[in-house]
Write a protein that holds these residues in place. Structure first.
Motif, short mmCIF file in Angstrom:
data_model
loop_
_atom_site.label_atom_id
_atom_site.label_comp_id
_atom_site.label_asym_id
_atom_site.label_seq_id
_atom_site.Cartn_x
_atom_site.Cartn_y
_atom_site.Cartn_z
N PRO A 25 60.36 49.20 20.19
CA PRO A 25 60.30 50.59 19.52
C PRO A 25 60.00 51.98 21.19
CG PRO A 25 58.61 49.85 17.48
CD PRO A 25 59.95 48.65 18.96
N THR A 26 60.34 52.18 21.71
CA THR A 26 59.72 52.96 22.79
C THR A 26 58.46 54.02 21.95
OG1 THR A 26 61.18 54.00 22.40
CG2 THR A 26 61.78 52.74 24.62
N ALA A 27 57.59 54.27 22.63
CA ALA A 27 56.25 54.78 22.44
C ALA A 27 57.27 55.89 21.75
CB ALA A 27 55.26 54.87 23.13
N ALA A 28 56.46 56.88 21.20
CA ALA A 28 56.58 58.38 20.28
C ALA A 28 56.65 59.19 21.48
CB ALA A 28 57.10 59.11 19.12
N ARG A 29 57.77 60.45 22.50
CA ARG A 29 56.43 61.39 22.95
C ARG A 29 56.21 62.28 21.60
NH1 ARG A 29 58.72 58.40 26.88
NH2 ARG A 29 61.07 59.01 27.45
N SER A 30 55.49 63.60 22.16
CA SER A 30 54.49 64.24 21.42
C SER A 30 55.30 64.43 20.29
CB SER A 30 53.55 65.11 23.14
OG SER A 30 55.05 66.37 23.05
N VAL A 31 54.80 64.58 19.55
CA VAL A 31 55.41 65.26 17.99
C VAL A 31 54.10 66.01 17.89
CG1 VAL A 31 55.59 64.47 15.96
CG2 VAL A 31 56.55 62.69 16.95
N ARG A 32 54.56 67.71 17.61
CA ARG A 32 53.71 68.52 17.67
C ARG A 32 53.58 68.32 15.57
NH1 ARG A 32 56.13 72.80 16.08
NH2 ARG A 32 54.27 74.21 16.66
N LEU A 33 52.09 68.38 15.52
CA LEU A 33 51.36 68.43 14.05
C LEU A 33 51.87 69.40 13.43
CD1 LEU A 33 49.66 67.02 12.16
CD2 LEU A 33 47.33 69.09 13.04
N ALA A 34 52.23 70.91 13.93
CA ALA A 34 52.82 71.68 12.83
C ALA A 34 54.58 71.26 12.14
CB ALA A 34 53.43 72.83 13.64
N ASP A 35 55.16 69.85 13.14
CA ASP A 35 56.65 70.01 13.07
C ASP A 35 56.21 68.55 12.00
OD1 ASP A 35 57.65 71.79 14.81
OD2 ASP A 35 57.30 70.24 16.62
N ALA A 36 55.43 68.04 12.11
CA ALA A 36 55.38 66.43 11.45
C ALA A 36 54.66 66.81 10.19
CB ALA A 36 53.87 65.62 12.19
N GLY A 38 58.90 68.48 4.00
CA GLY A 38 60.07 68.16 2.94
C GLY A 38 60.69 67.04 2.30
N THR A 39 59.50 65.92 2.39
CA THR A 39 60.58 64.70 1.49
C THR A 39 59.70 64.10 0.64
OG1 THR A 39 58.12 63.83 2.15
CG2 THR A 39 60.30 63.29 3.68
N ILE A 40 59.09 65.67 -0.39
CA ILE A 40 57.99 65.88 -1.57
C ILE A 40 58.99 67.14 -2.21
CG2 ILE A 40 56.23 66.31 -2.95
CD1 ILE A 40 54.73 65.51 -0.29
N ALA A 41 59.22 66.43 -3.06
CA ALA A 41 60.39 67.07 -3.98
C ALA A 41 59.96 67.69 -5.40
CB ALA A 41 61.18 65.96 -5.24
N ALA A 87 48.45 72.63 0.74
CA ALA A 87 47.41 73.20 1.33
C ALA A 87 46.45 72.92 2.17
CB ALA A 87 46.84 73.95 -0.29
N ALA A 88 46.04 71.16 2.22
CA ALA A 88 45.28 70.59 2.77
C ALA A 88 45.75 70.30 4.34
CB ALA A 88 45.06 69.15 2.37
N LEU A 89 46.68 69.99 4.18
CA LEU A 89 47.77 69.56 5.76
C LEU A 89 48.01 71.15 6.72
CD1 LEU A 89 50.71 67.26 4.58
CD2 LEU A 89 48.65 67.43 5.57
N ASP A 90 47.80 72.38 5.64
CA ASP A 90 47.79 73.57 6.47
C ASP A 90 46.66 74.34 7.34
OD1 ASP A 90 50.31 74.79 5.57
OD2 ASP A 90 50.05 75.11 4.36
N ARG A 91 45.44 73.10 6.60
CA ARG A 91 44.55 73.27 7.04
C ARG A 91 44.12 72.72 8.47
NH1 ARG A 91 38.95 76.33 6.55
NH2 ARG A 91 38.07 75.15 7.94
N ARG A 101 55.72 70.13 8.37
CA ARG A 101 57.62 70.72 8.52
C ARG A 101 57.83 69.47 7.41
NH1 ARG A 101 61.11 70.62 10.02
NH2 ARG A 101 60.60 70.41 12.31
N ILE A 102 58.21 68.10 8.29
CA ILE A 102 59.16 67.65 8.03
C ILE A 102 57.77 66.50 6.98
CG2 ILE A 102 59.80 65.09 8.82
CD1 ILE A 102 60.21 66.73 11.53
#
Length: 58
Positions: free
Chosen positions: A8-19, A25-28, A38-42, A21-22
């Protein structure tokens, strides 16, 4: 004969807000998602939405 696997290649920068949100979105389950949100928004408020997630590993 063996197989060749691409590393795998090194990931390009991933914004915290995008991470966040994604991930949320996996939590049903709504209550669980709200608790994590609440914790991640902080975390986003403290470090900034544009922070590269890789920088948080140090």
């Amino acid at each position: 004969m063996g197989r060749v696997h691409a590393l795998p290649t090194a990931a390009r920068s991933v914004r915290l807000a995008d991470a966040v949100r994604i991930y949320l979105g996996t939590i049903a389950v709504a209550n669980t998602r709200a608790t994590y949100a609440a914790a991640l928004d902080r975390l986003v408020a403290d470090f900034g939405a544009d922070t590269d997630v890789a920088q948080l590993d140090s």
